[in-house]
Scaffold this motif. Structure first.
Motif, PDB file in Angstrom:
ATOM      1  N   ALA A  43       9.505 -10.235  -3.825  1.00  0.00           N
ATOM      2  CA  ALA A  43       8.391  -9.348  -4.168  1.00  0.00           C
ATOM      3  C   ALA A  43       7.063  -9.877  -3.649  1.00  0.00           C
ATOM      4  N   SER A  44       6.917 -11.195  -3.561  1.00  0.00           N
ATOM      5  CA  SER A  44       5.654 -11.774  -3.087  1.00  0.00           C
ATOM      6  C   SER A  44       5.402 -11.490  -1.606  1.00  0.00           C
ATOM      7  N   GLN A  45       6.438 -11.107  -0.878  1.00  0.00           N
ATOM      8  CA  GLN A  45       6.303 -10.800   0.552  1.00  0.00           C
ATOM      9  C   GLN A  45       5.941  -9.332   0.805  1.00  0.00           C
ATOM     10  N   ILE A  46       5.951  -8.525  -0.244  1.00  0.00           N
ATOM     11  CA  ILE A  46       5.731  -7.085  -0.101  1.00  0.00           C
ATOM     12  C   ILE A  46       4.272  -6.752  -0.361  1.00  0.00           C
ATOM     13  N   GLY A  47       3.691  -6.009   0.574  1.00  0.00           N
ATOM     14  CA  GLY A  47       2.308  -5.570   0.427  1.00  0.00           C
ATOM     15  C   GLY A  47       2.211  -4.178  -0.150  1.00  0.00           C
ATOM     16  N   THR A  48       3.146  -3.308   0.240  1.00  0.00           N
ATOM     17  CA  THR A  48       3.148  -1.926  -0.233  1.00  0.00           C
ATOM     18  C   THR A  48       4.558  -1.540  -0.638  1.00  0.00           C
ATOM     19  N   GLU A  49       4.660  -0.985  -1.829  1.00  0.00           N
ATOM     20  CA  GLU A  49       5.927  -0.489  -2.348  1.00  0.00           C
ATOM     21  C   GLU A  49       5.853   1.037  -2.296  1.00  0.00           C
ATOM     22  N   ILE A  50       6.880   1.661  -1.719  1.00  0.00           N
ATOM     23  CA  ILE A  50       6.925   3.122  -1.596  1.00  0.00           C
ATOM     24  C   ILE A  50       8.025   3.633  -2.512  1.00  0.00           C
ATOM     25  N   TYR A  51       7.672   4.575  -3.373  1.00  0.00           N
ATOM     26  CA  TYR A  51       8.601   5.108  -4.368  1.00  0.00           C
ATOM     27  C   TYR A  51       8.707   6.627  -4.274  1.00  0.00           C
TER      28      TYR A  51
ATOM     29  N   LEU B 141       2.747  -9.668  -9.715  1.00  0.00           N
ATOM     30  CA  LEU B 141       2.981  -9.242  -8.333  1.00  0.00           C
ATOM     31  C   LEU B 141       2.941  -7.722  -8.226  1.00  0.00           C
ATOM     32  N   TRP B 142       3.616  -7.038  -9.139  1.00  0.00           N
ATOM     33  CA  TRP B 142       3.688  -5.572  -9.087  1.00  0.00           C
ATOM     34  C   TRP B 142       2.309  -4.965  -9.282  1.00  0.00           C
ATOM     35  N   GLN B 143       1.552  -5.498 -10.228  1.00  0.00           N
ATOM     36  CA  GLN B 143       0.217  -4.962 -10.495  1.00  0.00           C
ATOM     37  C   GLN B 143      -0.728  -5.182  -9.320  1.00  0.00           C
ATOM     38  N   ALA B 144      -0.485  -6.215  -8.512  1.00  0.00           N
ATOM     39  CA  ALA B 144      -1.358  -6.544  -7.377  1.00  0.00           C
ATOM     40  C   ALA B 144      -0.989  -5.804  -6.096  1.00  0.00           C
ATOM     41  N   MET B 145       0.251  -5.293  -5.995  1.00  0.00           N
ATOM     42  CA  MET B 145       0.633  -4.647  -4.741  1.00  0.00           C
ATOM     43  C   MET B 145       0.214  -3.179  -4.700  1.00  0.00           C
ATOM     44  N   ASP B 146       0.017  -2.684  -3.477  1.00  0.00           N
ATOM     45  CA  ASP B 146      -0.272  -1.267  -3.291  1.00  0.00           C
ATOM     46  C   ASP B 146       1.013  -0.485  -3.493  1.00  0.00           C
ATOM     47  N   LYS B 147       0.862   0.717  -4.063  1.00  0.00           N
ATOM     48  CA  LYS B 147       2.021   1.569  -4.318  1.00  0.00           C
ATOM     49  C   LYS B 147       1.739   2.953  -3.760  1.00  0.00           C
ATOM     50  N   LEU B 148       2.750   3.515  -3.138  1.00  0.00           N
ATOM     51  CA  LEU B 148       2.663   4.856  -2.585  1.00  0.00           C
ATOM     52  C   LEU B 148       3.785   5.661  -3.228  1.00  0.00           C
ATOM     53  N   VAL B 149       3.446   6.743  -3.927  1.00  0.00           N
ATOM     54  CA  VAL B 149       4.441   7.560  -4.615  1.00  0.00           C
ATOM     55  C   VAL B 149       4.548   8.892  -3.879  1.00  0.00           C
ATOM     56  N   VAL B 150       5.764   9.192  -3.430  1.00  0.00           N
ATOM     57  CA  VAL B 150       6.020  10.414  -2.685  1.00  0.00           C
ATOM     58  C   VAL B 150       6.683  11.404  -3.636  1.00  0.00           C
ATOM     59  N   SER B 151       5.935  12.460  -4.006  1.00  0.00           N
ATOM     60  CA  SER B 151       6.474  13.437  -4.952  1.00  0.00           C
ATOM     61  C   SER B 151       5.695  14.745  -4.869  1.00  0.00           C
ATOM     62  N   LYS B 152       6.430  15.832  -4.908  1.00  0.00           N
ATOM     63  CA  LYS B 152       5.798  17.151  -4.986  1.00  0.00           C
ATOM     64  C   LYS B 152       5.673  17.625  -6.425  1.00  0.00           C
ATOM     65  N   SER B 153       6.412  16.987  -7.339  1.00  0.00           N
ATOM     66  CA  SER B 153       6.399  17.439  -8.731  1.00  0.00           C
ATOM     67  C   SER B 153       5.501  16.598  -9.641  1.00  0.00           C
TER      68      SER B 153
ATOM     69  N   SER C 221       0.459  -0.841  10.768  1.00  0.00           N
ATOM     70  CA  SER C 221      -0.820  -1.311  10.229  1.00  0.00           C
ATOM     71  C   SER C 221      -0.656  -2.255   9.038  1.00  0.00           C
ATOM     72  N   ALA C 222       0.575  -2.518   8.616  1.00  0.00           N
ATOM     73  CA  ALA C 222       0.820  -3.336   7.424  1.00  0.00           C
ATOM     74  C   ALA C 222       0.408  -4.788   7.624  1.00  0.00           C
ATOM     75  N   GLN C 223      -0.152  -5.377   6.584  1.00  0.00           N
ATOM     76  CA  GLN C 223      -0.487  -6.800   6.568  1.00  0.00           C
ATOM     77  C   GLN C 223       0.657  -7.635   5.994  1.00  0.00           C
ATOM     78  N   LYS C 224       1.537  -6.983   5.246  1.00  0.00           N
ATOM     79  CA  LYS C 224       2.721  -7.611   4.658  1.00  0.00           C
ATOM     80  C   LYS C 224       3.867  -6.599   4.773  1.00  0.00           C
ATOM     81  N   ASP C 225       5.053  -6.987   4.323  1.00  0.00           N
ATOM     82  CA  ASP C 225       6.208  -6.089   4.387  1.00  0.00           C
ATOM     83  C   ASP C 225       6.014  -4.849   3.528  1.00  0.00           C
ATOM     84  N   LEU C 226       6.670  -3.782   3.945  1.00  0.00           N
ATOM     85  CA  LEU C 226       6.764  -2.556   3.155  1.00  0.00           C
ATOM     86  C   LEU C 226       8.119  -2.550   2.483  1.00  0.00           C
ATOM     87  N   SER C 227       8.198  -1.954   1.313  1.00  0.00           N
ATOM     88  CA  SER C 227       9.476  -1.788   0.643  1.00  0.00           C
ATOM     89  C   SER C 227       9.583  -0.354   0.172  1.00  0.00           C
TER      90      SER C 227
END
Length: 186
Positions: free
Chosen positions: A26-34, A62-74, A100-106
């Motif tokens: 998790a420390s290697q992840i910059g952005t988590e996509i859900y 770690l989770w609170q510090a990472m960027d999160k992208l949520v993909v949802s229409k609902s 453009s990522a500075q760290k890994d995406l998940s």
């Protein structure tokens, strides 16, 4: 360019403490996509005390510090900081994020992630298995038109019985090739 990882975990119906090794990943992840459903499971970590007991407190930080992208229409709003809600994410947008990522995406969650796996946009797959048998749910690899060869990079078994595996996405296999068999000891 950083790698795009597909993270899948099936913890339905069970509260399982995170293995210590998960925090390293998790420390290697910059952005988590859900997708919506996985975000609704993971937003739990937004409200956990980052000063609590290890290793959960470390993951909460770690989770609170990472960027999160949520993909949802609902989903109408998100309940966590550092979180952006978008109605869709196409392959071109994911490629741009990756460049453009500075760290890994998940990308976490089977529904959203499988579409990107099928398009060849995932570099690694990691799966956390909990020692819980469930009678339903979404398949981990949904709607793949071809089989994918995965090269084992890492595996860990924890005292709780949880198992973590990490694979490199190696190559596509013809659909008729079935290398895996599910065996159950009776």
């Amino acid at each position: 360019m950083y790698s795009t990882r597909l993270g899948l975990a099936q913890f339905r119906g069970a509260r399982i403490s995170l293995p210590q090794g998960h925090n390293e990943l998790a420390s290697q992840i910059g952005t988590e996509i859900y997708g919506r459903q996985m975000y609704e499971v993971m937003v739990y970590w937004e409200f956990q005390d980052p000063q609590g007991d290890p290793p959960d407190n470390v993951f909460a930080r770690l989770w609170q510090a990472m960027d999160k992208l949520v993909v949802s229409k609902s989903l109408r709003e998100v309940r966590s900081k550092r979180t952006q809600l978008i109605p869709e994410l196409d392959a071109a947008s994911l490629k741009q994020l990756k460049l453009s990522a500075q760290k890994d995406l998940s990308i976490a969650g089977p529904t959203l992630a499988s579409s990107f796996l099928a398009q060849g946009l995932i570099d690694e797959v990691f799966i956390a298995y909990a020692p819980v048998a469930v009678g339903g749910g979404t398949p981990l690899f949904k709607n793949l038109q071809r089989d994918i060869k995965l090269e084992l990079l890492e595996q860990k078994t924890f005292r709780s019985g949880a198992v973590f595996v990490r694979y490199r996405v190696n190559s596509w296999l013809p659909r008729y090739h079935r290398p895996w068999t599910l065996c159950m000891k009776l």
